[in-house]
Structure formats: C-alpha cells, structure tokens
Design an enzyme around this catalytic site. Structure first.
Site: not given
Length: 238
Positions: A66, A164, A166-167, A209-210, A213
C-alpha cells in the site's frame, strides 16, 4: 441473529460497491478491527503525526503493501557513495531491522529508501526452528549476513521449485510461489568491493524475493492465487 443477518446484507451491498464507495459508506469511527481488520490510530498518534509529520526513512519498521515505495523502481547507489555516512547508516539500520523483526531478507525500499540494496541472513537458531524434514525438502541451511549493493542476478538452473513464501511487507499472509532452484547474485559489499554468491534451494528463493523488491515486485504478483492464505486463519475463525 438479526444483527448477524443485517451485517451479511450490509456486507453484500458493500461487495457490489466500488472501493471508494465502500470507504465512504462506513463512518470513520466505525473502522476498527471488526471492519476488515483495519487498525485504528489512537488520538495521540494522530496528533503526533499531525504535528511532527510522517517518520523519515530509513524506517524503524518494515513498510507494508500500500506504501507506494514498494511499487517503485529502486535506483543504483553511486559507488563513491557507499562509504558515505548516510549509506553506512542505512546498511546498519537494515541489519538491525532484519534481525529485530526475525526476517531472512530485507531490501532498502522496505525501509522507505528507493536504493538497490539488499541484506540476507538466516541464523542457525531460526534454521533450527524448522522441522528437519521441512528443512531438507526446502534445502534450508544457515546463511551468514550478506549485503549486496547494486546487485544483478543470473539464473543457473531454469528448474523451478514451488514452496509457501511470506513477506514482512505483506504481514500475516502466505502463498506458494515458484522460484528458480539456483541463481548467482553479484554486486558490491558494504565496503564497495565486488562480491558474488551462488545460492541454491531456500537461499536462492530469498535472493530472488529480495531482488524482486528492487523492481517494485511483490511475491503476490507471482504466487499461485489459490494458495494465498491468512496464516492466522484458525485464530480468526475462533
């Protein structure tokens, strides 16, 4: 029963409205944990924000989805700026938040700084908290603290593994995400020296994953949507 039925009807009406209409349909004083899990800010926090303004980055906490910073494209750090006190302070803050929040990876944008910097670490104690069979299946091994500035990624194996994931910027949720089994990451370390690392299994997943970002990508953009779950769904149902 009547109240519950009324809530169902109201919820059905809201589900057919646009997001902006939904927000305007519910008075602000009613938006609490009982309404879509919205967290209310106390009066004193509201007053403090009004007087002092928003906190300046790097943040003490991980930014949540967000926040526009998480969807932007991070900029490279000029090599001559790596030794600058501001850059070193950012690296120190990233390491601190990484450990205090129990994360295994963190990017500068997650602390409100749009720079291409990531930090990775999987301590032995966190690794041991995972059941042995799960560790073996996911190829999880301890990772010492590693910092990469202006990193680039090279895929070593096109085989994809789904597990699986998460973050810390999407707190409370998890989903299955396919990732390449092995990759090589190259960049500069905290001293501005060239460094590279070949990662496999869970380490490769953390790296990918990073790296995402830094390009404004979250794992929810790559997940299997049918596996997206609230990790506390049982507690919520209780």
């Amino acid at each position: 029963m009547l109240i519950r039925r009324g809530c169902r009807v109201f919820g059905l009406l809201l589900s057919r409205c646009s997001p902006s209409l939904v927000l305007s349909a519910v008075p602000s004083y009613r938006l609490s944990s009982s309404w879509y899990g919205v967290k209310r800010r106390s009066y004193w926090k509201y007053l403090r924000r009004s007087i002092l303004g928003a906190p300046a980055p790097p943040y003490k906490r991980v930014a949540q989805t967000g926040d526009p910073i998480l969807r932007g494209l991070a900029e490279s750090v000029p090599p001559e700026r790596i030794s600058h006190p501001d850059t070193q302070a950012l690296l120190k803050k990233m390491s601190h938040v990484l450990r205090s929040c129990g994360c295994v990876g963190l990017s500068a944008p997650q602390l409100g700084v749009p720079l291409r910097v990531i930090a990775l670490e999987l301590p032995e104690n966190l690794c041991q908290m995972v059941p042995p069979d799960v560790r073996a299946a996911r190829e999880m091994t301890p990772i010492p603290l590693k910092i990469f500035i202006n990193p680039s990624l090279r895929v070593l194996s096109t085989q994809k593994i789904s597990f699986p994931e998460g973050c810390s910027s999407v707190q409370g949720f998890s989903a299955v995400v396919p990732r390449f089994h092995s990759v090589e990451i190259s960049g500069l370390n905290e001293k501005g020296e060239p460094t590279s690392w070949r990662a496999e299994g869970w380490a490769a997943r953390i790296v990918q994953h990073e790296m995402d970002h830094l390009d404004g990508v979250l794992y929810i953009d790559k997940m299997d949507p049918r596996t997206f779950v609230n990790v506390c769904w049982m507690e919520v149902n209780d």
